[in-house]
Each structure stands twice: as C-alpha cells, then as structure tokens.
Design an enzyme around this catalytic site. Structure first.
Site, short mmCIF file in Angstrom:
data_model
loop_
_atom_site.label_atom_id
_atom_site.label_comp_id
_atom_site.label_asym_id
_atom_site.label_seq_id
_atom_site.Cartn_x
_atom_site.Cartn_y
_atom_site.Cartn_z
N THR A 157 0.87 -1.18 0.00
CA THR A 157 0.00 0.00 0.00
C THR A 157 0.90 1.23 0.00
OG1 THR A 157 -0.06 0.05 2.40
CG2 THR A 157 -1.81 -1.18 1.31
N GLU A 177 -5.59 -3.21 -1.81
CA GLU A 177 -6.10 -4.44 -1.21
C GLU A 177 -7.17 -5.12 -2.07
OE1 GLU A 177 -5.72 -1.54 0.18
OE2 GLU A 177 -4.87 -1.68 2.20
N LYS A 217 -14.27 15.30 13.06
CA LYS A 217 -15.35 14.98 13.99
C LYS A 217 -15.56 16.18 14.90
CE LYS A 217 -14.35 10.16 13.45
NZ LYS A 217 -13.23 9.25 13.68
N TRP A 222 -19.96 14.42 11.98
CA TRP A 222 -18.89 14.27 10.99
C TRP A 222 -18.95 15.35 9.92
CZ3 TRP A 222 -18.86 8.28 9.71
CH2 TRP A 222 -18.46 7.59 10.86
P1 ADP Z 1 -3.26 4.32 -0.09
O1 ADP Z 1 -4.36 3.65 0.69
O2 ADP Z 1 -1.97 4.22 0.60
O3 ADP Z 1 -3.61 5.71 -0.58
P2 ADP Z 1 -4.15 2.99 -2.50
O4 ADP Z 1 -3.52 3.29 -3.80
O5 ADP Z 1 -4.50 1.60 -2.21
O6 ADP Z 1 -3.12 3.47 -1.43
O7 ADP Z 1 -5.36 3.95 -2.34
C1 ADP Z 1 -6.66 3.54 -2.03
C2 ADP Z 1 -7.45 4.72 -1.58
O8 ADP Z 1 -7.45 5.76 -2.57
C3 ADP Z 1 -8.90 4.43 -1.35
O9 ADP Z 1 -9.10 3.86 -0.08
C4 ADP Z 1 -9.53 5.80 -1.49
O10 ADP Z 1 -9.43 6.53 -0.28
C5 ADP Z 1 -8.68 6.47 -2.52
N1 ADP Z 1 -9.32 6.40 -3.84
C6 ADP Z 1 -9.04 5.56 -4.86
N2 ADP Z 1 -9.84 5.80 -5.92
C7 ADP Z 1 -10.67 6.81 -5.56
C8 ADP Z 1 -11.75 7.51 -6.19
N3 ADP Z 1 -12.14 7.26 -7.44
N4 ADP Z 1 -12.36 8.47 -5.48
C9 ADP Z 1 -12.00 8.77 -4.22
N5 ADP Z 1 -11.00 8.16 -3.57
C10 ADP Z 1 -10.34 7.20 -4.22
#
Ligand code: ADP
Length: 536
Positions: free
Chosen positions: A180, A327, A435, A440
């Site tokens: 990640t 994930e 919060k 929220w």
């Molecule tokens: P990290 O969690 O370290 O940023 P990832 O590349 O796995 O790495 O990112 C996943 C996260 O990116 C998601 O949990 C979400 O918060 C954000 N994300 C991915 N695609 C979108 C999208 N289309 N709109 C909003 N958030 C997004």
C-alpha cells in the site's frame, strides 16, 4: 451433490497461453528510455516471459521467492508480470518514487531475493542496495552494469522458451505483491493469488466495467508499480486488446503523441495526469485528433466534477471514474451511469458520475458507523467494508490485523454514503474525517467546493484539535496566480452550500499541497505543520 465440470485453475499461465495462441498478433508498443517506440506482439511476449522464468530458475531463484521490479511501463515489465509467476515466484513491483530508505524497508519486509531494474533507475537501485542485499540483480537496457549485476537479455538468453518451468495448477498460489502506498500509515504488503488476478482481469473486460475487448488499444498511464497498473496488463493480453506502454514519459506532450499516433481507445490514470492533459488541450483545442479515444478512466483519488465536465463539454471526451484499493487488485467500483439515469437532467447525470459508483460484480459492500450498519439512503455516513474473491484476506506478515473484521470483511478506511441502488460516494478517509461536536464533517466535500472556485488551484482540508468541539476544519489553499481572496471571502463563497458549522475556522494559504509518491495529498504533513500551531 457436486457439479460435474472440470476444475481448470485460474492462473496467469492460462492468460499467457491464450495471448500466445489466440491473440498472438495483438501489438505491444513500448516507449524506451531514448523515447523510441519498440513494437512487438503477444506472440513475442510469451516465449520471452518463459525465457525469463527459465533464466530465474537457472540463476537459482526458488519457487515462492519474491522478485522485485524497479521499472516503468515498458515491455520488460510486462514480461516480468508473467515470467516471474511462471517461475512459481512472486513479482513484487517497487515504486521508484519512494525514498531509498522506504524501498529498502519494503524489500526487506518482503524478503526480495532478486531485483529486475531498468537502466534509467540504476541510481535508485544502488541506493536501495545500500539498504537491502539482493542475491541477484538484473538490469534492463544499455549502460554500464553496476557491480554484481547481470544484463536482462543475458538472463533471458540462457532460458529455454519451450518449457514452462513450473506446472501451474495452484490458482491460490501467490503471483504478485504490492505494498500500500502508505498515505495513512505504514506500507503493508498485499499478496495477490493467481485466482484473484484472473477474476479481476475478467471483471475489467465486462461491458459495464471497462469493457476492454480485442478491438481496443489501451494506454495505461497508471504505472505498473501502482497496483498492477489497475489490472490492465492482465486484461489486455487476455482479450487481445493492444497495449501502449508510455515508459517514463508521462507529460501531456508525450502522452498526446501516443494517444493520437497509436489511435488509443482506452486510457487510465490519476486525476493529476488528466488535469495536466486538460490544460494542454484547452491551450490547443482542435490541434489533436483524439477521435479514437472512447474512454478515459480516472481513479486513485476522487475525479473532480469539473474535470469530468470539462473533458466532455470542451473536448468531447468521456471520463469514467473508478474507485479501488491496493487491497482489492485494485478495482472496487465504477461510476458508470445506470439506465435509470439516462434521461435525467445533465447536472444530475454529472453529479452521479462524480460519485464512485456501484461495486463491480463479486465485490460485496456494507458500511458501518458507531451505531451499526448504515442504511443505504445516500445520506448516512459510515466506514465502507468490502468482501469478495479479489479482496485481501490478510496482509503479508500478519500486519494490520485490525483492518479485517471477525466475520471476514475488509475495513477500507473510506467513509462513504451508499444510495438505495448501491452507488457509493466517498466523503472522506477515516483518518481525514473531521469529527466536530460528535458530528462528521467531510473534508472531501469542502475541498471539492473550494477547488471549484476560480481563485483556488488546490485545497486540502484537515482536522485540528479544538478544546470545545474536539476537532475543527482548517483549509490549506493554493491560490491561482492573480487571485487574492481573504479567508472570509472564501468562507462566504462556501456558506451557501454547507451548514455554518462545517465552514473552516482557519484558512492557510500555502505554496503547494504535499503529495505522496502516487500523487495523493499527504495530509499528515499538513496536520504536523498546523495542528499544534494556533495560526491566524
Ligand atoms: P493508499 O491507501 O496508501 O492511498 P491505495 O492506492 O490503495 O493506497 O489507495 C486507495 C485509496 O485511494 C482508497 O481507499 C480511497 O481513499 C482512494 N481512492 C481511490 N480511488 C478513488 C476515487 N475514485 N475516489 C475517491 N477516492 C479514491
């Protein structure tokens, strides 16, 4: 009673076989470090991937070993995507934009035995080697080899392209590994099985997903070190769609050359890339023939509504939003307009497409807040949980066990609403949610509203501690040149759209918003900078 059908393991070997036998003429165009275009086919890919597998075996890389890659979107990376798993080993894509210390830590955690690096990244490679010793170092491309390294072509030359070195019948075996990006915590390893990658690759080809088919030409701008380039390097050889790999050149000029020159039909990248392209197209409307391009996929961060609208209205280009996570292989949902919305007013259709959309088949969703599961009413916010065969069941080494629920769901850390049709809207990430007085506040909603103002180039909203309300929003704003609104003027512009208690108490004007290696806002840096500082 059991069914009487064959088992047929879902493995990457099956995709490679099909690419070779059925889609052999499918083109792979790959831009090298000297900007030249190398043209080959899926018919060439398969024997080279098998040679790599055999070369790794001859070097002594055992089954199950992790083999790191440090490469751009280039044909050798594609070969490693298939060749390393064909050895029975696990291809671990490293992001060269991380610091050497972080990369060393990740490579050590993954216990990478070997690394395949592009010659243009030898400096980064050497700095990682100072942190982690690899048994085998393989370098792709021209130039002097660093000490102890062998040339990629040499590793391939020894291998027998005819024999698959490992009989691939275990679809549950690990094929790939990706960490990640660490936006909200330490990087954690996600270990993809063959089965999860094959199911994910097939899912992307579905008409209401990306709809990738043989007639497509696909340009993944999203790097192959960023969650399997969203699965495209698996879906394209499977369907026969042509692949255009842009190498390390992701600037608008270079991308336009490929989009136009190769008549690309489908492309995918993060919002930052498309914002830069949009600026270029706005400067030179009608100068580029993008008539072949049927879809631009945006993911990784929320696609601003303005971006979707600008591409469509000003340039006739269709933007599709996908949400996903490392994930999840990574695609979890797609913001495609459903039939029932087809005749809705333009503004409503646009608002729908700016949401993250419905989950893809085989992914189940639910959301939870303090009082239990939230109703699918499109209003109540809760943390999204997901489950399915393309979702991680655990992290490598047992890290982050608290992200998995006792009943087998994965906690995404994304705060969402879900509407009655199952359409997700991300309102925040758990760690970024504000919060205030037990209620929220969505930092994402405030950011989007700020970024829609002509004076604002970028905005990130963070929570800062407050003695009375626990937390209050603070907006960090990058202004466009020639604009100088006061904090009060910005607050006034937001006032109509939000309840008064949502409005940021403080506005800080900053030069830039810090970003992670994958281009997302790094709010932790802003929190460190402003949280303890009473400010203005
Ligand atoms: P990290 O969690 O370290 O940023 P990832 O590349 O796995 O790495 O990112 C996943 C996260 O990116 C998601 O949990 C979400 O918060 C954000 N994300 C991915 N695609 C979108 C999208 N289309 N709109 C909003 N958030 C997004």
């Amino acid at each position: 009673m059991q069914g009487l059908m064959m088992h047929g393991a879902l493995t990457l070997g099956a995709i490679l076989d099909r690419a070779e036998r059925i889609n052999a003429r499918g083109a792979v165009v790959s831009r090298g470090s000297d900007r030249s275009l190398h043209r080959s086919t899926y018919g060439d890919l398969a024997p080279r991937a098998r040679r790599l597998a055999a070369g790794l075996r001859d070097l002594g890389v055992p089954e199950g070993a992790r083999v790191a890659t440090l490469m751009w979107n280039q044909r050798e990376h594609l070969e490693a995507y298939y060749g390393v798993p064909a050895r029975g080993a696990v291809v671990h894509t490293l992001n060269p934009r991380l610091s050497p210390a972080e990369l060393g830590h990740i490579a050590a955690h993954a216990e990478d035995e070997a690394i395949i690096a592009d010659a243009s990244l030898v400096e980064v490679l050497q700095r990682i080697r100072a942190e982690r010793e690899f048994r085998h170092v393989i370098v792709v491309g021209d130039g002097d080899l660093p000490p102890g390294a062998i040339a990629y072509e040499e590793a391939l030359a020894t291998g027998d392209p005819g024999l698959p070195p490992v009989a691939q019948d275990d679809e549950l075996a690990a094929a790939a590994l990706c960490y990640t990006s660490g936006t909200t915590g330490h990087p954690k390893g996600v270990l993809y099985s063959h089965r999860s990658l094959v199911l994910h690759a097939m899912g992307l080809a579905m008409a209401d997903s990306f709809g990738i088919r043989e007639a497509d030409t696909v340009l993944p701008v999203v790097p192959m070190f960023h969650v399997n380039a969203w699965g495209l390097p698996f879906t394209c050889p499977m369907t026969g769609a042509q692949l255009v790999l842009p190498g390390r050149f992701l600037d608008p000029e270079s991308l336009l050359e490929l989009l136009v020159g190769e008549r690309v039909t489908f492309t995918a990248g993060v919002p930052t890339v498309w914002l830069a392209l949009l600026e270029r197209l706005d400067q030179e409307p009608d100068a580029h023939d993008l008539s072949a391009l049927r879809c631009m996929l945006v993911g990784g961060s929320a696609a601003p509504k303005g971006l979707i609208e600008a591409f469509e209205r000003r340039h006739g280009l269709h933007v599709l939003q996908g949400w996903g996570m490392t994930e999840m292989c990574p695609v979890g949902s797609i913001g495609r307009l459903p039939r029932a919305m087809a005749d809705a007013p333009a503004e409503e259709r646009l608002a729908y497409r700016a949401r993250q959309g419905q989950p893809v088949p085989l992914v189940e969703i639910r959301a939870r807040h303090e009082d239990g599961f939230v109703p699918w009413d499109g209003v109540t916010m809760g943390e999204l949980e997901v489950r399915g065969p393309t979702v991680a069941a655990a992290y490598m080494g047992g890290d982050g066990a608290d992200r998995f629920t006792a009943d087998g769901w994965f906690r995404t850390g994304d705060i969402v609403t879900i509407d009655p049709t199952g359409c997700i809207e991300i309102t925040d990430r758990e760690k970024d949610l504000i919060k205030s007085g037990g209620e929220w506040i969505s930092s994402v909603a405030l950011e989007n509203a700020l970024m829609a103002l002509p004076a604002v180039a970028e905005a990130a909203v963070i929570a800062i501690p407050d003695p009375k309300w626990q937390e209050r929003p603070l907006a960090c704003v990058v202004l466009r040149p020639g604009h100088g609104p006061t904090p009060d003027e910005l607050r006034e512009r937001l006032a109509g759209a939000f309840p008064s208690w949502w409005l940021p108490d403080r506005v800080e004007f900053v030069e830039e918003i810090p970003r992670t290696a994958t281009g997302k806002f790094k709010k932790s840096v802003l929190r460190d900078r402003f949280a303890g500082n009473p400010g203005t």
